[in-house]
Design a protein around this motif. Structure first.
Motif, PDB file in Angstrom:
ATOM      1  N   ASN A 163       1.053  -1.226  -0.114  1.00  0.00           N
ATOM      2  CA  ASN A 163      -0.388  -0.056  -0.284  1.00  0.00           C
ATOM      3  C   ASN A 163       1.312   1.532   0.074  1.00  0.00           C
ATOM      4  N   TYR A 164       0.727   2.438  -0.889  1.00  0.00           N
ATOM      5  CA  TYR A 164       1.575   3.019  -0.744  1.00  0.00           C
ATOM      6  C   TYR A 164      -0.003   4.566  -0.112  1.00  0.00           C
ATOM      7  N   THR A 165       1.099   5.914   0.472  1.00  0.00           N
ATOM      8  CA  THR A 165       0.609   7.195   1.149  1.00  0.00           C
ATOM      9  C   THR A 165       1.074   8.135   0.121  1.00  0.00           C
ATOM     10  N   VAL A 166       0.322   9.140  -0.405  1.00  0.00           N
ATOM     11  CA  VAL A 166       0.833  10.504  -0.738  1.00  0.00           C
ATOM     12  C   VAL A 166       1.274  11.120   0.569  1.00  0.00           C
ATOM     13  N   LEU A 167       1.978  11.397   0.700  1.00  0.00           N
ATOM     14  CA  LEU A 167       2.740  12.690   2.007  1.00  0.00           C
ATOM     15  C   LEU A 167       3.490  14.128   0.832  1.00  0.00           C
ATOM     16  N   ILE A 168       2.506  15.739   0.781  1.00  0.00           N
ATOM     17  CA  ILE A 168       3.022  16.793   0.286  1.00  0.00           C
ATOM     18  C   ILE A 168       3.911  17.933   1.524  1.00  0.00           C
TER      19      ILE A 168
END
Length: 558
Positions: A320-325
């Motif tokens: 699974n992946y998470t987007v962090l900005i």
């Protein structure tokens, strides 16, 4: 070749008197300059014959010693002083120091014009220009060969050090070390400091640098103190086409620099700038390739494993992946134009991306990042078998470690905060990316008291923004709060935030008064006043929800 000795033997100067520094009579004169302004010493060049009345150091012996020392560090050939105007005589302290430094001091007879000395000297040395030009072409060819064969910063430093016969250090605009000519050189080892994974030159050791001196685009000389001993250091700002790339530092441990050494330094600075431009272009190209791939991934254009396999990427579709900005905003910039501001922002993002890539490579095995404008976008992979709580903790811990690292790399006038989308399978990352961007939008204009924000904490806010138009939202909160808001504005009261706290604590007087740090009786007075200003019964459950929604809509639109 015109030396100090041959200068004194010229017929017009037979009456000039050498009063000190006889051991420097073989110094070569390559130019001439008039100096009666202490701030102009940074504009002197090696080999110059200085002409002065001594005005700016006529009264203070310490200032006299400091400037004579500075002239020697610059490698001036000799100093011609005309006394009887500001100096009654050339002081013994100056003569003693000049003897010690082998820097000739020449007394100019009263009545001799400075312009006459300059004209005669320039006529004598003009014949040497062809020789100097040929040497300059040879130096240029050597640096051209280094650049042509991709020698890089290390070979530029080594080549320049060999030409000037002194150790060389190359640093960027933030004084981080790009290359040194010899890592084992004692003075280099004694001065370079290690900060995290980078090496830095401690620019704070120079206490008297001119303001914005990097814009001078000319070498200046300052002293470096190591174990109570001063070592002259030539600092060359590297500027090309209005862009500042860094500095070249030459430690004068072997000998002072000659005018030919300064020619080498100028050519070295050009090679430095071109190499930086080459490296920036490589980084820009690599980042653009990464950004194009991630743009397709985060826009939902890559929909299956077969499409993903067409790209050379280390992304693991089983995670699974998470987007962090990470959003980075700089304050206090003094750029005089939009172009300079853009260049400054571009250099900052390149520097942060490069530094963060180095930091994360061996620490976070499933982290991918790229930059876009003033943001660093990261994709963090996590094991699908982890519970939602453990996944949240891992993402939060990673975000905090990276944010803290970036803050340590920069200045206090930067604000860095992180917004985080949902954790999803790789081919659903478009949703996570949109969520992280949505949080940035919702935070716009707010003080960032926290530094890390999850979309899950803003889900209700996002729903309201997407589902209720601005006009509808305004009508809704105006219906419930208009009288209360108007009263606060006209009377400088704080009943609106009191209502918000009262509702948040489920109409509990004790917990609300503690949260607001006010007395119970004060809160009871405010509640009675609020009840008289709102159009609904505060005690009814449906009204408490409506009031909370009105307050939320008011916050979102203000």
């Amino acid at each position: 070749m015109l030396t100090v000795k041959s200068f004194l033997q010229l017929a017009p100067f037979k009456t000039f008197q050498l009063v000190a520094g006889a051991n420097g009579l073989t110094n070569e004169i390559t130019g001439v300059n008039i100096l009666d302004n202490p701030d102009a010493s940074d504009w002197l060049s090696a080999g110059e014959l200085l002409i002065t009345s001594g005005y700016f150091f006529s009264e203070n012996e310490e200032i006299q010693r400091r400037f004579i020392q500075r002239f020697k560090e610059i490698n001036c050939s000799a100093i011609c002083i005309k006394p009887h105007i500001y100096l009654k005589e050339i002081p013994k302290s100056i003569r003693d120091l000049a003897d010690e430094l082998a820097l000739p001091i020449i007394e100019i007879p009263y009545g001799i014009a400075f312009s006459k000395i300059m004209n005669i000297v320039m006529a004598e040395i003009s014949g040497r220009m062809n020789e100097l030009n040929q040497a300059s072409l040879d130096i240029h060819s050597q640096f051209f060969e280094i650049s042509l064969h991709g020698g890089g910063m290390t070979k530029i430093a080594a080549g320049l050090a060999e030409m000037v016969n002194n150790p060389v250090v190359l640093v960027d605009t933030e004084w981080s070390v790009n290359a040194v000519s010899d890592e084992k050189q004692p003075l280099i080892q004694a001065t370079i400091e290690k900060t995290g994974n980078t090496f830095r030159f401690p620019v704070q050791t120079f206490t008297d640098l001119p303001t914005d001196f990097e814009r001078i685009q000319k070498p200046i000389t300052r002293g470096i103190f190591v174990e109570k001993q001063e070592h002259p250091c030539v600092i060359m700002p590297v500027y090309f086409d209005t862009i500042h790339y860094g500095f070249i530092l030459v430690y004068q441990t072997q000998r002072p620099l000659t005018d030919l050494d300064y020619v080498a330094l100028e050519n070295g600075s050009m090679a430095f700038a071109l190499e930086q431009m080459r490296l920036f272009e490589i980084e820009r190209t690599e980042n653009r390739i990464r950004r194009d791939f991630f743009d397709q991934l985060l826009s939902g254009q890559i929909k299956d494993v077969e499409a993903l396999a067409a790209y050379d990427t280390t992304i693991d579709p089983s995670l699974n992946y998470t987007v962090l900005i990470l959003s980075i905003q700089s304050f206090g910039q003094t750029s005089t134009s939009l172009m300079q501001k853009k260049q400054s922002e571009d250099r900052l993002m390149k520097s942060l991306l490069s530094s963060l890539t180095t930091y994360t490579t061996n620490r976070f095995s499933h982290l991918h990042l790229f930059s876009r404008k003033n943001q660093l976008v990261m994709l963090l992979g996590t094991d699908r078998t982890l519970s939602s709580v453990k996944t949240h903790n891992e993402v939060s811990d990673t975000a905090e470690r990276i944010r803290m690292y970036l803050e340590q790399q920069g200045h206090s006038e930067r604000e860095i905060f992180c917004t985080i989308g949902s954790t999803l399978p790789i081919f659903e990352l478009a949703q996570s990316f949109e969520e992280a961007k949505k949080v940035i939008q919702l935070l716009e204009g707010d003080l960032k008291e926290e530094k890390i924000y999850f979309f899950n904490d803003f889900y209700f806010d996002s729903f309201l923004v997407d589902s209720i138009s601005k006009e509808q939202g305004k009508k809704f909160y105006a219906h419930y709060l208009n009288t209360l808001l108007t009263y606060d504005q006209e009377n400088n009261t704080h009943f609106t935030p009191t209502l918000k706290a009262y509702l948040a604590h489920h109409l509990n007087i004790a917990t609300t008064s503690r949260a607001l740090f006010i007395h119970r009786n004060t809160l009871l007075y405010r509640i009675e006043k609020i009840k008289s200003l709102i159009p609904v019964d505060l005690e009814q459950e449906k009204n408490t929800f409506a009031l909370q929604l009105a307050l939320k809509l008011y916050e979102l639109h203000h």
